[in-house]
Scaffold this motif. Structure first.
Motif, mmCIF file in Angstrom:
data_model
loop_
_atom_site.group_PDB
_atom_site.id
_atom_site.type_symbol
_atom_site.label_atom_id
_atom_site.label_comp_id
_atom_site.label_asym_id
_atom_site.label_seq_id
_atom_site.Cartn_x
_atom_site.Cartn_y
_atom_site.Cartn_z
ATOM 1 N N LEU A 62 10.030 1.029 -8.228
ATOM 2 C CA LEU A 62 9.156 -0.136 -8.080
ATOM 3 C C LEU A 62 9.310 -0.760 -6.694
ATOM 4 O O LEU A 62 8.314 -1.129 -6.061
ATOM 5 C CB LEU A 62 9.472 -1.170 -9.162
ATOM 6 C CG LEU A 62 8.631 -2.453 -9.120
ATOM 7 C CD1 LEU A 62 7.155 -2.144 -9.341
ATOM 8 C CD2 LEU A 62 9.121 -3.462 -10.157
ATOM 9 N N LEU A 65 7.453 1.327 -4.202
ATOM 10 C CA LEU A 65 6.007 1.169 -4.361
ATOM 11 C C LEU A 65 5.540 -0.195 -3.864
ATOM 12 O O LEU A 65 4.428 -0.323 -3.329
ATOM 13 C CB LEU A 65 5.626 1.348 -5.835
ATOM 14 C CG LEU A 65 5.786 2.766 -6.400
ATOM 15 C CD1 LEU A 65 5.576 2.762 -7.910
ATOM 16 C CD2 LEU A 65 4.812 3.727 -5.731
ATOM 17 N N GLU A 66 6.376 -1.207 -4.027
ATOM 18 C CA GLU A 66 6.009 -2.543 -3.546
ATOM 19 C C GLU A 66 5.864 -2.555 -2.028
ATOM 20 O O GLU A 66 4.944 -3.178 -1.488
ATOM 21 C CB GLU A 66 7.062 -3.560 -3.988
ATOM 22 C CG GLU A 66 6.989 -3.910 -5.463
ATOM 23 C CD GLU A 66 8.074 -4.873 -5.898
ATOM 24 O OE1 GLU A 66 7.920 -5.492 -6.965
ATOM 25 O OE2 GLU A 66 9.082 -5.014 -5.176
ATOM 26 N N VAL A 71 1.775 -0.399 -6.260
ATOM 27 C CA VAL A 71 2.244 -0.697 -7.614
ATOM 28 C C VAL A 71 1.076 -0.744 -8.594
ATOM 29 O O VAL A 71 0.005 -1.273 -8.277
ATOM 30 C CB VAL A 71 2.996 -2.041 -7.645
ATOM 31 C CG1 VAL A 71 3.489 -2.350 -9.058
ATOM 32 C CG2 VAL A 71 4.163 -2.017 -6.675
ATOM 33 N N ASP A 75 3.800 0.669 -13.716
ATOM 34 C CA ASP A 75 5.109 0.632 -13.050
ATOM 35 C C ASP A 75 5.864 -0.649 -13.408
ATOM 36 O O ASP A 75 7.071 -0.628 -13.661
ATOM 37 C CB ASP A 75 4.932 0.715 -11.533
ATOM 38 C CG ASP A 75 4.226 1.985 -11.095
ATOM 39 O OD1 ASP A 75 4.567 3.060 -11.618
ATOM 40 O OD2 ASP A 75 3.327 1.896 -10.235
#
Length: 209
Positions: A62, A65-66, A71, A75
């Motif tokens: 996460l 992805l942030e 995101v 997720d």
């Protein structure tokens, strides 16, 4: 009956049955042998270690992805799900620690080490991703966490149900839809950055990107 009458816990000891029972608030609790409790506690601790390992994996994903602004609701729900699973097994182990008394000191240390930061992380994820209130749907961070806590074990395994607890619709389309964090969780990882400063940064910039 005596416990109800006097309003205090009552301990009953049966030498013939080798049984110790505790009566509190009208409830009867049989005290088990420490070895039996410790055996179950160690099994639960092994489960917690596996849960925590998986939580670290999805939380790390996460975070990556942030940073890339990639995101999805799925997720977020995966992390919220794992955080709740860790919290629940930790609560169970904490009860074993209480029952074990001084015999549970080592177990308590192991538990504290494994769950360090889990509860704050749970709140930060909710603060990052609980949708903004609208006229049709409004859910606070506290309400979202309460909803997650109220889910049954079976419900917790379903990501659409977790999504609804967080304030999303839970449809397949919603799970795959993009969502951006407000930035509380990643900013909290910055050393010596006070919470008040984090709040002002999020308020000023409105998001992580």
């Amino acid at each position: 009956r005596v416990s109800k009458q006097v309003g205090f816990p009552v301990v009953s000891v049966s030498q013939s049955m080798r049984l110790i029972a505790l009566y509190v608030d009208g409830q009867r609790r049989v005290m088990e042998d420490s070895a039996a409790i410790l055996s179950r506690a160690n099994q639960a601790l092994a489960t917690l270690e596996r849960y925590k390992l998986r939580l670290d994996e999805v939380a790390g994903t996460l975070s990556a992805l942030e940073i890339e602004d990639l995101v999805t609701v799925r997720d977020v729900c995966a992390v919220a799900q794992r955080l709740e699973m860790v919290r629940r097994i930790a609560t169970e182990i904490a009860e074993y620690v209480l029952e074990l008394g001084t015999d549970g000191r080592l177990l308590a240390l192991q538990l504290d080490e494994l769950i360090a930061g889990v509860e704050p992380e749970r709140e930060l994820v909710a603060r990052d991703y609980v949708p903004e209130p609208t006229a049709r749907r409004a859910r606070t961070v506290e309400e979202a966490l309460t909803e997650l806590n109220a889910l049954t074990h079976t419900e917790l395994l379903e990501l659409p149900v977790v999504a609804r607890a967080l304030g999303y619709t839970g449809s397949p389309e919603t799970l795959d839809s993009a969502v951006s964090p407000r930035g509380y969780r990643l900013l909290a990882k910055v050393p010596r950055l006070p919470g008040a400063i984090i709040d002002r940064l999020v308020e000023h910039f409105g998001g992580l990107q």
